[in-house]
Scaffold this active site. Structure first.
Site, PDB file in Angstrom:
ATOM      1  N   GLU A 199      12.469  -9.667   1.574  1.00 42.37           N
ATOM      2  CA  GLU A 199      11.716  -8.484   2.033  1.00 42.37           C
ATOM      3  C   GLU A 199      12.578  -7.239   1.824  1.00 42.37           C
ATOM      4  O   GLU A 199      13.748  -7.223   2.211  1.00 42.37           O
ATOM      5  CB  GLU A 199      11.388  -8.661   3.523  1.00 42.37           C
ATOM      6  N   TYR A 209      11.199   8.975   0.968  1.00 45.74           N
ATOM      7  CA  TYR A 209      11.189   7.846   0.030  1.00 45.74           C
ATOM      8  C   TYR A 209      11.858   8.148  -1.319  1.00 45.74           C
ATOM      9  O   TYR A 209      11.883   7.279  -2.195  1.00 45.74           O
ATOM     10  CB  TYR A 209       9.744   7.373  -0.202  1.00 45.74           C
ATOM     11  N   PRO A 223       0.789  -1.229   0.000  1.00 44.61           N
ATOM     12  CA  PRO A 223       0.000   0.000   0.000  1.00 44.61           C
ATOM     13  C   PRO A 223       0.826   1.286   0.000  1.00 44.61           C
ATOM     14  O   PRO A 223       1.854   1.367   0.664  1.00 44.61           O
ATOM     15  CB  PRO A 223      -0.817  -0.103   1.296  1.00 44.61           C
ATOM     16  N   ASN A 224       0.336   2.230  -0.774  1.00 44.07           N
ATOM     17  CA  ASN A 224       0.870   3.595  -0.884  1.00 44.07           C
ATOM     18  C   ASN A 224       2.162   3.700  -1.678  1.00 44.07           C
ATOM     19  O   ASN A 224       2.621   4.799  -1.967  1.00 44.07           O
ATOM     20  CB  ASN A 224       1.044   4.240   0.506  1.00 44.07           C
ATOM     21  N   ARG A 235      13.271   4.480  12.516  1.00 46.82           N
ATOM     22  CA  ARG A 235      12.011   5.237  12.474  1.00 46.82           C
ATOM     23  C   ARG A 235      11.140   4.901  13.699  1.00 46.82           C
ATOM     24  O   ARG A 235      11.665   4.503  14.730  1.00 46.82           O
ATOM     25  CB  ARG A 235      11.304   4.955  11.140  1.00 46.82           C
ATOM     26  N   ALA A 292       3.174  -0.828   4.696  1.00 43.93           N
ATOM     27  CA  ALA A 292       2.712  -0.868   6.084  1.00 43.93           C
ATOM     28  C   ALA A 292       2.155  -2.236   6.487  1.00 43.93           C
ATOM     29  O   ALA A 292       2.077  -2.542   7.687  1.00 43.93           O
ATOM     30  CB  ALA A 292       1.656   0.222   6.303  1.00 43.93           C
ATOM     31  N   ARG A 307       5.095  12.143  -3.484  1.00 42.54           N
ATOM     32  CA  ARG A 307       4.962  12.748  -2.153  1.00 42.54           C
ATOM     33  C   ARG A 307       6.115  12.289  -1.275  1.00 42.54           C
ATOM     34  O   ARG A 307       6.731  11.271  -1.548  1.00 42.54           O
ATOM     35  CB  ARG A 307       3.655  12.313  -1.482  1.00 42.54           C
ATOM     36  N   HIS A 334      12.770  -2.878   2.061  1.00 37.84           N
ATOM     37  CA  HIS A 334      12.222  -1.582   2.472  1.00 37.84           C
ATOM     38  C   HIS A 334      13.129  -0.476   1.966  1.00 37.84           C
ATOM     39  O   HIS A 334      14.362  -0.594   2.050  1.00 37.84           O
ATOM     40  CB  HIS A 334      12.094  -1.483   3.996  1.00 37.84           C
TER      41      HIS A 334
HETATM   42  O1  CA2 Z   1      10.529   1.862   3.772  1.00 36.42           O
HETATM   43  C1  CA2 Z   1       9.701   1.198   3.164  1.00 36.42           C
HETATM   44  O2  CA2 Z   1       9.877   0.750   2.045  1.00 36.42           O
HETATM   45  C2  CA2 Z   1       8.322   0.962   3.811  1.00 36.42           C
HETATM   46  O3  CA2 Z   1       7.879  -0.340   3.448  1.00 36.42           O
HETATM   47  C3  CA2 Z   1       7.398   2.022   3.226  1.00 36.42           C
HETATM   48  C4  CA2 Z   1       5.999   1.984   3.835  1.00 36.42           C
HETATM   49  C5  CA2 Z   1       6.080   2.035   5.361  1.00 36.42           C
HETATM   50  O4  CA2 Z   1       4.784   1.899   5.910  1.00 36.42           O
HETATM   51  C6  CA2 Z   1       6.980   0.953   5.913  1.00 36.42           C
HETATM   52  O5  CA2 Z   1       7.046   1.106   7.313  1.00 36.42           O
HETATM   53  C7  CA2 Z   1       8.369   1.049   5.318  1.00 36.42           C
HETATM   54  C8  CA2 Z   1       5.176   3.184   3.374  1.00 36.42           C
HETATM   55  C9  CA2 Z   1       5.113   3.360   1.904  1.00 36.42           C
HETATM   56  C10 CA2 Z   1       4.458   4.677   1.647  1.00 36.42           C
HETATM   57  O6  CA2 Z   1       5.040   5.225   0.500  1.00 36.42           O
HETATM   58  C11 CA2 Z   1       4.783   6.529   0.251  1.00 36.42           C
HETATM   59  C12 CA2 Z   1       5.468   7.087  -0.798  1.00 36.42           C
HETATM   60  C13 CA2 Z   1       5.298   8.389  -1.090  1.00 36.42           C
HETATM   61  C14 CA2 Z   1       4.403   9.159  -0.359  1.00 36.42           C
HETATM   62  C15 CA2 Z   1       3.713   8.603   0.690  1.00 36.42           C
HETATM   63  C16 CA2 Z   1       3.895   7.281   0.996  1.00 36.42           C
END
Ligand code: CA2
Length: 147
Positions: A98, A22, A9-10, A107, A77, A17, A100
């Site tokens: 996996e 990221y 997700p996201n 964090r 997430a 964003r 990230h």
């Molecule tokens: O660090 C990572 O790759 C995560 O998997 C990213 C997830 C986060 O919930 C994990 O804890 C770590 C969130 C991805 C959200 O991606 C976005 C990208 C741009 C703008 C907003 C969110």
């Protein structure tokens, strides 16, 4: 050799964003680059992103019958919440790495537990989009290919 890249997700918002956390690369950029990198190792890459837990579970099940040799997953997430995703990975028993983008251990505390880690062959985190390449290399090497 066929590898499935899953993003949770996201991650479809990448590059649009929160570039401070990221980065500026979009998911399409990452998928395009990784497809090229995979081809150089003689691998076919299938890419799938979903914001829906069940859709990701379904895709993992399909991988089992669809000739996929290994899975690269950034569960987003769902890493920290999804027993369903963990059970799917364990259930298909395909080698899974996996990934990230961020160093989740630097964090919030809630990001420091992964339901996926115990059923993955390893984790790569904190290196941004490069982590996808490193994960692919590790997975291909694990599968006995030219990683
Ligand atoms: O660090 C990572 O790759 C995560 O998997 C990213 C997830 C986060 O919930 C994990 O804890 C770590 C969130 C991805 C959200 O991606 C976005 C990208 C741009 C703008 C907003 C969110």
């Amino acid at each position: 050799m066929k590898i499935l890249l899953l993003n949770g997700p996201n991650l479809n918002l990448l590059g649009q964003r929160e570039p401070g956390v990221y980065g500026r690369e979009t998911l399409a950029d990452i998928e395009k680059n990784l497809t090229k990198v995979a081809a150089r190792s003689g691998c076919e890459l299938e890419c799938f992103q979903s914001n829906h837990e069940g859709a990701l579970v379904d895709r993992i099940h399909q991988a089992f019958s669809g000739g996929v040799n290994g899975i690269l997953i950034n569960p987003g997430a769902f890493t920290h919440s999804s027993i369903a995703l963990r059970d799917a990975v364990a259930g298909v028993a395909l080698p899974t790495v996996e990934i990230h983008l961020s160093n989740v251990h630097a964090r919030e505390e809630f990001r420091q537990h992964s339901y996926i880690a115990p059923v993955a062959i390893g984790q790569i985190l904190g290196f941004g989009p490069l982590g996808y390449e490193l994960g692919l290399k590790a997975l291909v090497h694990h599968l006995g290919g030219a990683g």
